[in-house]
Design an enzyme around this catalytic site. Structure first.
Site, PDB file in Angstrom:
ATOM      1  N   ARG A 203      40.282  -9.680  -4.915  1.00  0.00           N
ATOM      2  CA  ARG A 203      40.113  -9.270  -6.312  1.00  0.00           C
ATOM      3  C   ARG A 203      41.453  -8.949  -6.974  1.00  0.00           C
ATOM      4  O   ARG A 203      41.527  -8.862  -8.199  1.00  0.00           O
ATOM      5  CB  ARG A 203      39.219  -8.025  -6.380  1.00  0.00           C
ATOM      6  CG  ARG A 203      37.827  -8.256  -5.876  1.00  0.00           C
ATOM      7  CD  ARG A 203      37.114  -6.941  -5.652  1.00  0.00           C
ATOM      8  NE  ARG A 203      36.749  -6.295  -6.892  1.00  0.00           N
ATOM      9  CZ  ARG A 203      35.644  -6.510  -7.558  1.00  0.00           C
ATOM     10  NH1 ARG A 203      34.773  -7.371  -7.099  1.00  0.00           N
ATOM     11  NH2 ARG A 203      35.384  -5.867  -8.670  1.00  0.00           N
TER      12      ARG A 203
ATOM     13  N   TRP B  11      44.124  -1.940  -9.038  1.00  0.00           N
ATOM     14  CA  TRP B  11      44.881  -2.882  -9.858  1.00  0.00           C
ATOM     15  C   TRP B  11      45.281  -2.072 -11.087  1.00  0.00           C
ATOM     16  O   TRP B  11      44.430  -1.678 -11.878  1.00  0.00           O
ATOM     17  CB  TRP B  11      43.990  -4.065 -10.223  1.00  0.00           C
ATOM     18  CG  TRP B  11      44.697  -5.182 -10.914  1.00  0.00           C
ATOM     19  CD1 TRP B  11      45.402  -6.189 -10.311  1.00  0.00           C
ATOM     20  CD2 TRP B  11      44.760  -5.437 -12.319  1.00  0.00           C
ATOM     21  NE1 TRP B  11      45.899  -7.049 -11.268  1.00  0.00           N
ATOM     22  CE2 TRP B  11      45.522  -6.616 -12.502  1.00  0.00           C
ATOM     23  CE3 TRP B  11      44.254  -4.792 -13.448  1.00  0.00           C
ATOM     24  CZ2 TRP B  11      45.786  -7.150 -13.757  1.00  0.00           C
ATOM     25  CZ3 TRP B  11      44.519  -5.327 -14.696  1.00  0.00           C
ATOM     26  CH2 TRP B  11      45.283  -6.503 -14.835  1.00  0.00           C
TER      27      TRP B  11
ATOM     28  N   ASN C  32      36.561   2.235 -10.557  1.00  0.00           N
ATOM     29  CA  ASN C  32      36.923   0.905 -11.064  1.00  0.00           C
ATOM     30  C   ASN C  32      36.481   0.863 -12.523  1.00  0.00           C
ATOM     31  O   ASN C  32      35.305   1.078 -12.810  1.00  0.00           O
ATOM     32  CB  ASN C  32      36.192  -0.170 -10.234  1.00  0.00           C
ATOM     33  CG  ASN C  32      36.320  -1.560 -10.832  1.00  0.00           C
ATOM     34  OD1 ASN C  32      37.176  -1.798 -11.684  1.00  0.00           O
ATOM     35  ND2 ASN C  32      35.468  -2.469 -10.396  1.00  0.00           N
TER      36      ASN C  32
ATOM     37  N   GLU D 109      43.656 -26.915 -17.835  1.00  0.00           N
ATOM     38  CA  GLU D 109      43.304 -26.250 -16.581  1.00  0.00           C
ATOM     39  C   GLU D 109      44.402 -26.462 -15.533  1.00  0.00           C
ATOM     40  O   GLU D 109      44.795 -25.532 -14.826  1.00  0.00           O
ATOM     41  CB  GLU D 109      41.941 -26.770 -16.092  1.00  0.00           C
ATOM     42  CG  GLU D 109      41.534 -26.353 -14.697  1.00  0.00           C
ATOM     43  CD  GLU D 109      41.493 -24.841 -14.478  1.00  0.00           C
ATOM     44  OE1 GLU D 109      41.549 -24.062 -15.453  1.00  0.00           O
ATOM     45  OE2 GLU D 109      41.435 -24.438 -13.295  1.00  0.00           O
TER      46      GLU D 109
ATOM     47  N   GLU E 271      49.935 -20.109 -12.926  1.00  0.00           N
ATOM     48  CA  GLU E 271      49.472 -18.818 -12.399  1.00  0.00           C
ATOM     49  C   GLU E 271      49.857 -18.596 -10.943  1.00  0.00           C
ATOM     50  O   GLU E 271      49.999 -17.462 -10.512  1.00  0.00           O
ATOM     51  CB  GLU E 271      47.961 -18.625 -12.591  1.00  0.00           C
ATOM     52  CG  GLU E 271      47.084 -19.461 -11.698  1.00  0.00           C
ATOM     53  CD  GLU E 271      45.602 -19.172 -11.882  1.00  0.00           C
ATOM     54  OE1 GLU E 271      45.238 -18.017 -12.089  1.00  0.00           O
ATOM     55  OE2 GLU E 271      44.811 -20.130 -11.817  1.00  0.00           O
TER      56      GLU E 271
ATOM     57  N   HIS F 299      54.807 -33.764 -32.740  1.00  0.00           N
ATOM     58  CA  HIS F 299      54.729 -32.821 -33.870  1.00  0.00           C
ATOM     59  C   HIS F 299      55.451 -31.500 -33.561  1.00  0.00           C
ATOM     60  O   HIS F 299      55.200 -30.496 -34.219  1.00  0.00           O
ATOM     61  CB  HIS F 299      53.266 -32.574 -34.235  1.00  0.00           C
ATOM     62  CG  HIS F 299      52.567 -33.827 -34.675  1.00  0.00           C
ATOM     63  ND1 HIS F 299      52.876 -34.475 -35.846  1.00  0.00           N
ATOM     64  CD2 HIS F 299      51.613 -34.580 -34.072  1.00  0.00           C
ATOM     65  CE1 HIS F 299      52.127 -35.565 -35.960  1.00  0.00           C
ATOM     66  NE2 HIS F 299      51.352 -35.650 -34.894  1.00  0.00           N
TER      67      HIS F 299
HETATM   68  C1  F6R Z   1      42.207 -18.801 -13.078  1.00  0.00           C
HETATM   69  C2  F6R Z   1      41.013 -17.978 -13.062  1.00  0.00           C
HETATM   70  C3  F6R Z   1      40.721 -17.158 -14.261  1.00  0.00           C
HETATM   71  C4  F6R Z   1      39.207 -16.941 -14.422  1.00  0.00           C
HETATM   72  C5  F6R Z   1      38.939 -15.951 -15.567  1.00  0.00           C
HETATM   73  C6  F6R Z   1      37.457 -15.788 -15.821  1.00  0.00           C
HETATM   74  O1  F6R Z   1      42.348 -19.537 -11.904  1.00  0.00           O
HETATM   75  O2  F6R Z   1      40.306 -17.928 -12.090  1.00  0.00           O
HETATM   76  O3  F6R Z   1      41.270 -17.708 -15.419  1.00  0.00           O
HETATM   77  O4  F6R Z   1      38.595 -18.166 -14.682  1.00  0.00           O
HETATM   78  O5  F6R Z   1      39.488 -14.712 -15.244  1.00  0.00           O
HETATM   79  O6  F6R Z   1      36.803 -15.359 -14.682  1.00  0.00           O
HETATM   80  P1  F6R Z   1      35.256 -15.604 -14.475  1.00  0.00           P
HETATM   81  O7  F6R Z   1      35.040 -17.067 -14.338  1.00  0.00           O
HETATM   82  O8  F6R Z   1      34.917 -14.858 -13.217  1.00  0.00           O
HETATM   83  O9  F6R Z   1      34.573 -15.047 -15.686  1.00  0.00           O
END
Ligand code: F6R
Length: 600
Positions: free
Chosen positions: A29, A76, A102, A477, A484, A500
């Site tokens: 996570r 986090w 959390n 994507e 990332e 452009h």
């Molecule tokens: C990138 C990634 C994130 C998730 C985003 C939404 O690899 O995994 O961009 O797609 O945080 O998360 P979900 O799909 O769990 O709503």
């Protein structure tokens, strides 16, 4: 984002091991510090916490009594830096109460000023204010612990999953949730709580959902759920369907590459899951009717799921002839566009817990429009709160960068779009099988991609992806994947847009990766490739067999025009993976990122 595990059982249960193993399972996570608090049955207790990985926490845990209860947390950072002081658990002034959390308490500063003007806090966290408040209500207002917890909850604005211990009564564990995930696991002479069943699946596979606003009292033999008004809640438990093998990397060096490799199997699993024994597509009829009655689809999602939504738009418009809009959930939640008369909303979320998407769902529900969630997690918040759910059947996705969930999302969107058409528009089972084969062909050419990455991306600080139509959506994507995890600043552009403005950034050696499967625009994209080449760009062209030209670097097998994203996305995933390996970075846990983004 933050992960929670709690355990209450017998004296010989090795609680510290259960908690640490659970936290390790929640590592995916994303976190920057970790801690546990454990106690024996007499209340001899100890707190261990540290900045950095769980491996570091393991080194400092040293408890010489037999712990029977404990809570553990991965943090986090939101309020305050990633440090040992800010790591959870947090304790009240007298150390009687210990809390993990959390979520985000929006009004913690107001609560501090109003109720705790004289208390000096040790951390910068919102959580410490909450545990101090509970203690204040117990010590100053003579409240019972549970009542003080309830009163505190009633004052909070924001999101939370809490686990609370009162060391004067180590036979009880308290928990509560609102807008952040938390589950109860039921065992034989023990009970657990966790942010995700994955954390405790080795201990039990029987789970109970908790709804927002409920407060939980756990002993090793009992589970009590009640609402803040004191009314008792009865709810049936369910069996979590998690295969232990899915949680293991096996012989793979990283989860990401294991999950990339699983994609053909996930597509085939979904063909099976959504077809009946006669091989006909079998989707919930009331859901299909609700979609058919609508005049416009609105897809709401974040990040990778948003990118899958963009492909979904093409699928719905081309296969089902329904106008479709795709919006970032975080934008829609507070500034929705003008809506059509009969909208139908589709939420796409791997985790089913993303706070931005959830906030958008709250908004849509206020407007009383029908909703569907496409998610990988059965029983997740978005799934529970929507009218309909379609599962991704991708198995747990542990690497932070989403791969198999993305292709599963496209698969489900294709199945749904094709089903909405009066008669299935294409022989989708067949076309998806061809796509699964085409992905296998990509996977068998990993070395070729690795060689290209080593020669072209090793020293790059930036890179570009270009493409048109579905290829542009995949480019978005692929660029997200590359940036990332490898930290190479990568942007995606519709090929026609380069001239452009963006073309100003192209210089000698700039890597430009072109995705080109859309037949109607291939010639234009080839023109755009020549334009950047003429300015020194280092091109990589990914094309499809039927569009192949000698100079193309990577060619995918021919698949249905609407399903090419399933295959080209895998090429992008592998490019990102190898670029990250080259830089000797942690592929599965990129810096600053969390897998399940439960704060807005
Ligand atoms: C990138 C990634 C994130 C998730 C985003 C939404 O690899 O995994 O961009 O797609 O945080 O998360 P979900 O799909 O769990 O709503």
């Amino acid at each position: 984002m933050c992960g929670i595990v709690g355990f209450i059982g017998q004296a010989n249960c090795n609680v510290q091991e259960v908690l640490i193993k659970g936290l390790e399972k929640l590592e995916y996570r994303g976190y920057d510090s970790a801690g546990i608090f454990i106690s024996d049955q007499k209340g001899n207790a100890q707190l261990f916490k540290t900045q950095g990985p769980i491996a570091k926490l393991k080194e400092i845990v040293n408890f010489d009594s037999e712990a029977s209860v404990g809570i553990g947390h991965t943090r986090w950072a939101t309020h305050g830096a990633a440090s040992t002081e800010n790591a959870h658990p947090h304790q009240s002034n007298t150390r009687r109460f210990t809390l993990i959390h959390n979520g985000v308490i929006e009004n913690y500063q107001e609560l501090k000023v109003k109720y705790l003007p004289d208390i000096r806090l040790k951390s910068q966290t919102d959580t410490e204010v909450i545990v101090a408040l509970i203690e204040k209500f117990v010590l100053e207002d003579n409240m019972q612990t549970k009542d003080a917890f309830k009163k505190t909850l009633s004052l909070i604005h924001g999101s939370y999953a809490f686990a609370l211990m009162d060391i004067e009564n180590p036979q009880v564990l308290y928990a509560a949730k609102s807008k952040s995930p938390l589950l109860i696991g039921i065992g034989d002479d023990f009970n657990v709580i966790a942010s995700d069943a994955m954390a405790t699946i080795e201990a039990t596979n029987e789970y109970l959902e908790i709804e927002d606003g409920e407060i939980i009292t756990l002993t090793r033999e009992s589970v009590m759920l009640e609402r803040l008004d004191g009314s008792i809640v009865k709810r049936d438990s369910y069996q979590a369907e998690i295969d232990h093998n899915d949680l293991d990397k096996g012989t793979y060096p990283y989860y990401m590459i294991k999950e990339i490799d699983e994609q053909p199997a996930v597509i085939r699993r979904n063909i099976q899951a959504y077809q009946n024994e006669a091989g006909e597509w079998d989707l919930d009829l009331p859901m299909l009717e609700a979609i058919r009655k609508s005049d416009r689809l609105y897809i709401l999602a974040c990040g990778t799921s948003y990118h899958a939504g963009l492909i979904g738009k093409v699928l719905f418009e081309e296969l089902a002839g329904i106008a479709t809009e795709v919006h970032l959930a975080s934008e829609f939640a507070y500034h929705p566009p003008l809506l059509s008369e009969k909208p139908f909303f589709i939420f796409i979320s791997q985790s089913g817990e993303t706070a931005d998407s959830r906030q958008a769902l709250v908004k849509v529900k206020q407007l009383a429009y029908p909703t569907l969630t496409i998610t990988n997690v059965k029983g997740s918040t978005l799934s529970r709160e929507s009218d309909y759910t379609l599962l991704l059947n991708a198995g747990p996705e542990i690497a932070v960068a989403s791969t198999k969930a993305y292709t599963a999302q496209i698969t489900i969107l294709a199945i749904l779009a094709n089903r909405i058409a009066d008669n299935d528009k294409i022989d989708l089972g067949h076309e998806l099988s061809i796509s699964a084969h085409a992905i296998e062909s990509v996977l068998s050419q990993k070395e070729k991609l690795q060689t290209w990455v080593q020669s072209s991306l090793k020293k790059s600080r930036n890179a570009f992806y270009i493409g048109r139509y579905v290829d542009y959506y995949v480019a978005l994507e692929a660029a997200l994947k590359l940036k990332e995890i490898s930290y190479i600043q990568t942007e995606a552009f519709a090929s026609g847009e380069l001239k452009h403005g963006t073309i100003a950034l192209i210089e000698e050696g700039t890597p430009v990766i072109a995705i080109m499967t859309d037949e109607s625009t291939a010639a234009n994209t080839r023109g755009n490739i020549e334009e950047v080449k003429a300015r020194g760009a280092l091109n990589m062209v990914i094309s499809m067999k039927k569009l192949f030209k000698e100079q193309d670097d990577f060619v995918i097998e021919d698949v249905h025009a609407l399903l090419t994203p399933l295959v080209t996305a895998v090429v992008g995933q592998l490019i990102a993976y190898f670029a990250t390996l080259d830089r000797e970075l942690d592929v599965d846990k990129p810096r600053n990122l969390a897998k399940s983004v439960t704060v807005e």
